[in-house]
Design a protein around this motif. Structure first.
Motif, mmCIF file in Angstrom:
data_model
loop_
_atom_site.group_PDB
_atom_site.id
_atom_site.type_symbol
_atom_site.label_atom_id
_atom_site.label_comp_id
_atom_site.label_asym_id
_atom_site.label_seq_id
_atom_site.Cartn_x
_atom_site.Cartn_y
_atom_site.Cartn_z
ATOM 1 N N SER A 132 0.823 -1.214 0.000
ATOM 2 C CA SER A 132 0.000 0.000 0.000
ATOM 3 C C SER A 132 0.856 1.264 0.000
ATOM 4 O O SER A 132 0.377 2.343 -0.325
ATOM 5 N N ARG A 133 2.121 1.124 0.373
ATOM 6 C CA ARG A 133 3.053 2.262 0.374
ATOM 7 C C ARG A 133 4.126 2.105 -0.707
ATOM 8 O O ARG A 133 5.153 2.752 -0.680
ATOM 9 N N SER A 134 3.885 1.205 -1.663
ATOM 10 C CA SER A 134 4.780 0.956 -2.806
ATOM 11 C C SER A 134 6.188 0.550 -2.379
ATOM 12 O O SER A 134 7.176 0.946 -2.992
ATOM 13 N N VAL A 135 6.281 -0.251 -1.327
ATOM 14 C CA VAL A 135 7.571 -0.742 -0.843
ATOM 15 C C VAL A 135 7.857 -2.087 -1.501
ATOM 16 O O VAL A 135 7.009 -2.982 -1.481
ATOM 17 N N LEU A 136 9.056 -2.220 -2.058
ATOM 18 C CA LEU A 136 9.474 -3.488 -2.638
ATOM 19 C C LEU A 136 9.985 -4.405 -1.530
ATOM 20 O O LEU A 136 10.704 -3.968 -0.630
ATOM 21 N N LEU A 137 9.632 -5.688 -1.595
ATOM 22 C CA LEU A 137 10.063 -6.641 -0.576
ATOM 23 C C LEU A 137 11.578 -6.717 -0.477
ATOM 24 O O LEU A 137 12.127 -6.897 0.611
ATOM 25 N N ASN A 138 12.280 -6.578 -1.595
ATOM 26 C CA ASN A 138 13.738 -6.663 -1.585
ATOM 27 C C ASN A 138 14.386 -5.504 -0.833
ATOM 28 O O ASN A 138 15.587 -5.543 -0.555
#
Length: 165
Positions: A132-138
């Protein structure tokens, strides 16, 4: 004595044919599930507000190192959590700029951090809070659980939409 089947008592064949007809018709009917793009869906999955903040690695270096060291325990905790009251995402814009204790610890725990990311991906709550905050898992380097059923997720890089160059 032979039993005579009447229309009031359908036999096994009738039930199989009815089930086959239901399956054949089902693909043509519209799906009734709520999509993830529907307003409020992500908030309902996460179940709490998602707060973001940016801070320098040096501002909280000991805390981040401690969170990285607890990665194996926190990975298991991600698996067990089904509700979270608060999610704080802390962006570390200077992560990777110079060699710090945080970077050294992240390199040491690289495989455990990868496992943590996999668990986050498998958890609707954690995954959608980040997404929802456009954070990439990597970019996730650690997380810590608070005593108040909250979680802080440490992320390498700038908060999306805040960096101007």
């Amino acid at each position: 004595m032979n039993a005579i089947r009447t229309p009031e008592k359908p036999g096994f064949l009738h039930l199989v044919l009815l089930a086959a007809l239901a399956v054949a018709v089902a693909p043509g009917s519209p799906l009734m599930a709520q999509g993830l793009n529907t307003e409020g869906t992500i908030d309902a999955i996460v179940g709490s507000d998602v707060n973001t903040n940016e801070e320098a690695v040096a501002d909280d270096e000991d805390r981040i190192v401690a969170a990285i060291e607890k990665t194996p325990q926190n990975t298991g905790e991600v698996r067990r959590r089904f509700s979270i009251d608060r999610v704080d995402i802390v962006f570390l814009p200077d992560f990777g700029d110079e060699e710090t204790a945080v970077e050294a610890k992240a390199a040491e725990f690289e495989s455990q951090i990868t496992e943590l990311r996999n668990e986050i991906q498998g958890s609707a709550i954690f995954y959608h809070a980040l997404d929802s905050r456009s954070v990439l898992l990597n970019d996730v380097i650690a997380l810590e659980f608070g005593d108040d059923n909250g979680v802080t997720i440490f992320v390498a890089g700038h908060e999306p939409g805040t960096q101007t160059e």
